[in-house]
Write a protein that holds these residues in place. Sequence first.
Motif, PDB file in Angstrom:
ATOM      1  N   GLN A  15       0.844  -1.205   0.000  1.00 55.30           N
ATOM      2  CA  GLN A  15       0.000   0.000   0.000  1.00 55.30           C
ATOM      3  C   GLN A  15       0.878   1.254   0.000  1.00 55.30           C
ATOM      4  OE1 GLN A  15      -3.059  -0.693  -0.396  1.00 55.30           O
ATOM      5  NE2 GLN A  15      -3.235  -2.770   0.376  1.00 55.30           N
ATOM      6  N   ASP A  16       1.769   1.366  -0.962  1.00 57.17           N
ATOM      7  CA  ASP A  16       2.736   2.459  -0.963  1.00 57.17           C
ATOM      8  C   ASP A  16       2.074   3.828  -1.028  1.00 57.17           C
ATOM      9  OD1 ASP A  16       4.668   0.543  -0.882  1.00 57.17           O
ATOM     10  OD2 ASP A  16       5.167   0.620  -3.008  1.00 57.17           O
ATOM     11  N   GLU A  17       1.048   3.986  -1.863  1.00 52.58           N
ATOM     12  CA  GLU A  17       0.394   5.287  -1.984  1.00 52.58           C
ATOM     13  C   GLU A  17      -0.302   5.680  -0.689  1.00 52.58           C
ATOM     14  OE1 GLU A  17      -2.182   5.484  -5.304  1.00 52.58           O
ATOM     15  OE2 GLU A  17      -0.635   5.013  -6.783  1.00 52.58           O
ATOM     16  N   ALA A  18      -0.986   4.723  -0.069  1.00 56.21           N
ATOM     17  CA  ALA A  18      -1.667   5.007   1.190  1.00 56.21           C
ATOM     18  C   ALA A  18      -0.674   5.364   2.282  1.00 56.21           C
ATOM     19  CB  ALA A  18      -2.504   3.797   1.610  1.00 56.21           C
ATOM     20  N   VAL A  19       0.444   4.643   2.340  1.00 59.06           N
ATOM     21  CA  VAL A  19       1.463   4.941   3.347  1.00 59.06           C
ATOM     22  C   VAL A  19       2.017   6.345   3.148  1.00 59.06           C
ATOM     23  CG1 VAL A  19       3.770   4.325   4.148  1.00 59.06           C
ATOM     24  CG2 VAL A  19       2.069   2.542   3.781  1.00 59.06           C
ATOM     25  N   ALA A  20       2.246   6.744   1.893  1.00 60.00           N
ATOM     26  CA  ALA A  20       2.743   8.097   1.631  1.00 60.00           C
ATOM     27  C   ALA A  20       1.751   9.151   2.113  1.00 60.00           C
ATOM     28  CB  ALA A  20       3.022   8.264   0.146  1.00 60.00           C
ATOM     29  N   THR A  21       0.466   8.910   1.872  1.00 59.04           N
ATOM     30  CA  THR A  21      -0.567   9.837   2.326  1.00 59.04           C
ATOM     31  C   THR A  21      -0.574   9.947   3.840  1.00 59.04           C
ATOM     32  OG1 THR A  21      -1.974   9.368   0.411  1.00 59.04           O
ATOM     33  CG2 THR A  21      -3.063  10.241   2.362  1.00 59.04           C
ATOM     34  N   LEU A  22      -0.491   8.809   4.524  1.00 56.30           N
ATOM     35  CA  LEU A  22      -0.571   8.809   5.982  1.00 56.30           C
ATOM     36  C   LEU A  22       0.691   9.390   6.615  1.00 56.30           C
ATOM     37  CD1 LEU A  22      -2.268   5.326   6.453  1.00 56.30           C
ATOM     38  CD2 LEU A  22      -3.327   7.585   6.413  1.00 56.30           C
ATOM     39  N   ARG A  23       1.844   9.151   6.027  1.00 59.46           N
ATOM     40  CA  ARG A  23       3.071   9.767   6.544  1.00 59.46           C
ATOM     41  C   ARG A  23       2.982  11.284   6.439  1.00 59.46           C
ATOM     42  NH1 ARG A  23       7.042   6.073   7.481  1.00 59.46           N
ATOM     43  NH2 ARG A  23       7.101   4.196   6.184  1.00 59.46           N
ATOM     44  N   HIS A  24       2.489  11.746   5.305  1.00 63.10           N
ATOM     45  CA  HIS A  24       2.317  13.187   5.091  1.00 63.10           C
ATOM     46  C   HIS A  24       1.424  13.773   6.179  1.00 63.10           C
ATOM     47  CE1 HIS A  24       0.909  16.534   2.086  1.00 63.10           C
ATOM     48  NE2 HIS A  24       1.275  17.017   3.252  1.00 63.10           N
ATOM     49  N   ALA A  25       0.270  13.105   6.408  1.00 63.82           N
ATOM     50  CA  ALA A  25      -0.676  13.610   7.387  1.00 63.82           C
ATOM     51  C   ALA A  25      -0.089  13.597   8.800  1.00 63.82           C
ATOM     52  CB  ALA A  25      -1.954  12.784   7.344  1.00 63.82           C
ATOM     53  N   ALA A  26       0.654  12.535   9.147  1.00 70.50           N
ATOM     54  CA  ALA A  26       1.242  12.451  10.477  1.00 70.50           C
ATOM     55  C   ALA A  26       2.260  13.566  10.706  1.00 70.50           C
ATOM     56  CB  ALA A  26       1.898  11.084  10.677  1.00 70.50           C
ATOM     57  N   ALA A  27       3.101  13.828   9.690  1.00 69.16           N
ATOM     58  CA  ALA A  27       4.078  14.906   9.823  1.00 69.16           C
ATOM     59  C   ALA A  27       3.385  16.258   9.939  1.00 69.16           C
ATOM     60  CB  ALA A  27       5.029  14.901   8.622  1.00 69.16           C
ATOM     61  N   SER A  28       2.329  16.460   9.155  1.00 68.20           N
ATOM     62  CA  SER A  28       1.593  17.719   9.225  1.00 68.20           C
ATOM     63  C   SER A  28       0.902  17.879  10.566  1.00 68.20           C
ATOM     64  CB  SER A  28       0.568  17.780   8.092  1.00 68.20           C
ATOM     65  OG  SER A  28       1.187  17.770   6.834  1.00 68.20           O
ATOM     66  N   ALA A  29       0.344  16.775  11.098  1.00 66.84           N
ATOM     67  CA  ALA A  29      -0.329  16.836  12.392  1.00 66.84           C
ATOM     68  C   ALA A  29       0.652  17.185  13.504  1.00 66.84           C
ATOM     69  CB  ALA A  29      -1.001  15.496  12.688  1.00 66.84           C
ATOM     70  N   ALA A  30       1.855  16.597  13.448  1.00 64.97           N
ATOM     71  CA  ALA A  30       2.858  16.893  14.468  1.00 64.97           C
ATOM     72  C   ALA A  30       3.309  18.352  14.377  1.00 64.97           C
ATOM     73  CB  ALA A  30       4.047  15.955  14.309  1.00 64.97           C
ATOM     74  N   ALA A  31       3.475  18.840  13.159  1.00 69.49           N
ATOM     75  CA  ALA A  31       3.858  20.240  12.991  1.00 69.49           C
ATOM     76  C   ALA A  31       2.750  21.169  13.473  1.00 69.49           C
ATOM     77  CB  ALA A  31       4.182  20.517  11.524  1.00 69.49           C
ATOM     78  N   LEU A  32       1.505  20.756  13.286  1.00 73.07           N
ATOM     79  CA  LEU A  32       0.371  21.550  13.756  1.00 73.07           C
ATOM     80  C   LEU A  32       0.367  21.646  15.281  1.00 73.07           C
ATOM     81  CD1 LEU A  32      -2.221  22.956  12.715  1.00 73.07           C
ATOM     82  CD2 LEU A  32      -3.413  20.806  13.118  1.00 73.07           C
ATOM     83  N   LEU A  33       0.630  20.531  15.948  1.00 72.46           N
ATOM     84  CA  LEU A  33       0.708  20.551  17.405  1.00 72.46           C
ATOM     85  C   LEU A  33       1.851  21.436  17.876  1.00 72.46           C
ATOM     86  CD1 LEU A  33       0.077  16.817  18.379  1.00 72.46           C
ATOM     87  CD2 LEU A  33      -1.508  18.734  18.509  1.00 72.46           C
TER      88      LEU A  33
ATOM     89  N   ALA B 148       1.033  25.071  17.613  1.00 76.67           N
ATOM     90  CA  ALA B 148       0.146  25.526  18.671  1.00 76.67           C
ATOM     91  C   ALA B 148       0.883  25.678  19.994  1.00 76.67           C
ATOM     92  CB  ALA B 148      -1.012  24.540  18.836  1.00 76.67           C
ATOM     93  N   ALA B 149       1.898  24.807  20.203  1.00 78.29           N
ATOM     94  CA  ALA B 149       2.647  24.864  21.459  1.00 78.29           C
ATOM     95  C   ALA B 149       3.694  25.961  21.455  1.00 78.29           C
ATOM     96  CB  ALA B 149       3.320  23.515  21.717  1.00 78.29           C
ATOM     97  N   VAL B 150       4.221  26.302  20.293  1.00 81.66           N
ATOM     98  CA  VAL B 150       5.254  27.339  20.174  1.00 81.66           C
ATOM     99  C   VAL B 150       4.706  28.432  19.261  1.00 81.66           C
ATOM    100  CG1 VAL B 150       7.651  27.811  19.602  1.00 81.66           C
ATOM    101  CG2 VAL B 150       6.994  25.531  20.383  1.00 81.66           C
ATOM    102  N   PRO B 151       4.044  29.437  19.816  1.00 81.32           N
ATOM    103  CA  PRO B 151       3.375  30.428  18.978  1.00 81.32           C
ATOM    104  C   PRO B 151       4.300  31.394  18.273  1.00 81.32           C
ATOM    105  CG  PRO B 151       3.183  31.022  21.296  1.00 81.32           C
ATOM    106  CD  PRO B 151       3.829  29.675  21.260  1.00 81.32           C
TER     107      PRO B 151
END
Length: 445
Positions: free
Chosen positions: A11-29, A32-35
């Motif tokens: 599932q290479d395409e799905a994994v790429a999508t989910l890695r992208h989202a996880a990195a974006s989610a971590a950057a979003l957190l 929010a923590a470092v304004p």
Amino acid sequence: MADVFADLVGQDEAVATLRHAAASAAALLRAAAVPAARPAGPATGAGPGDSYDKLDALAEEFDAEPIPGAGPPGGPGEAAGGDPGAGMTHAWIFTGPPGSGRSVAARAFAAALQCVHGTGCGECPGCHTTLAGTHADVRLVVPEGLSIGVGEMRALVLRAASTPSGGRWQIVIIEDADRLTEAAGNALLKAVEEPPPRTVFLLCAPSTHPDDISVTIRSRCRVVPLRQPLAGAVAEVLVRRDGIAPDVAEWAAAAAQGHVGRARRLARDPEARQRRDAVLAVPRRLTGVGAAFDAASALIEAAEAEAAAAVAEIDEAERAALQTALGAGGTGRGAAGAMRGAAGQLKDLEKRQKSRATRAQRDALDRALVDLAGFYRDALAVALRAPVAPVHTDTAALAEAGAQKWDAEGALRRLEAVLECRAAIEANVKPRIAVEAMMLALWKG
């Protein structure tokens, strides 16, 4: 474990999508923590006080590329330059055929979201506890019965609205979301429409068809489609992860038709192989009307026995735990009275266990029907001289004999009879009636 996505096969395409989202989610957190504002560009000499780090760089690197499977602009998953949360959304649907790894993908993504590094390293406590099912902020719904009721869903939504204890995300994983009742779906829809700021919903369903998931819920989720993995990829995982001999792994992967869980079971469980052999012997047994009904009875009884064995230990443990909680075996003054008043709770438990047994029986019967469909698919392929590998290599000679006897049209009619039986059982036709009708159709051709 090197990576939380290591078990998501093919599932290479799905994994790429989910890695992208996880990195974006971590950057979003982190944003929010470092304004503090980020520098205009990635300052390589950033000091400890700067808000820009490797995780932000990773998110920007992802955002500079098209997001695999992203929806139209403005929809879930849209990338936006400079937005640390681009690629992340609050509700996801994982779709794909049985065995494609829908629940595996959902759990791996949940682990990546809870990863302290934001990458799904597979080594930190967030990854370990999520994959083990013990993370305090990850709720997993695995329906044991035929459906997921509104009471269970309301309680889950209420719990999911709380603040994450670990400071990252509250995550709700619903396996087999196609089993949501209409009322349960409406309860979930309200939460998906107005989600708490740090809650993520991960739904698993065979497809986005309205019969599987409501249109309104689908419109508020990002879809991650999964495909049936190739037999070679499944065999490689069985060899690498489970230590199964390569020849056995290749046979099991082909026989399971890309279903990773079934392939592992066939490779390791002699009883599973015996049940499969009995199912593949059915075409030889259909010599008349009486034989057709006998074959149907044997198939139903085998599914019932398999289901009973699968749930017996769980049922006994649940009953013993409830009786102990209600004071069974106690000698105090109120013990007898407490047990007399426990009839209602015991009846509720028996109802849930009966529903679970019915689900287990249908699952066992469906596995048998998939094997039978694979046999007639092999016969059809032989009749059409299609250049494809057989599903069941050990019954290839029998499939060839059947192809010569039935021709392509006859093999196709028999394959359709098996598929119609699966559809009938899914539509709540009594399994015995559906299987008997299928056996007669297989005999008549």
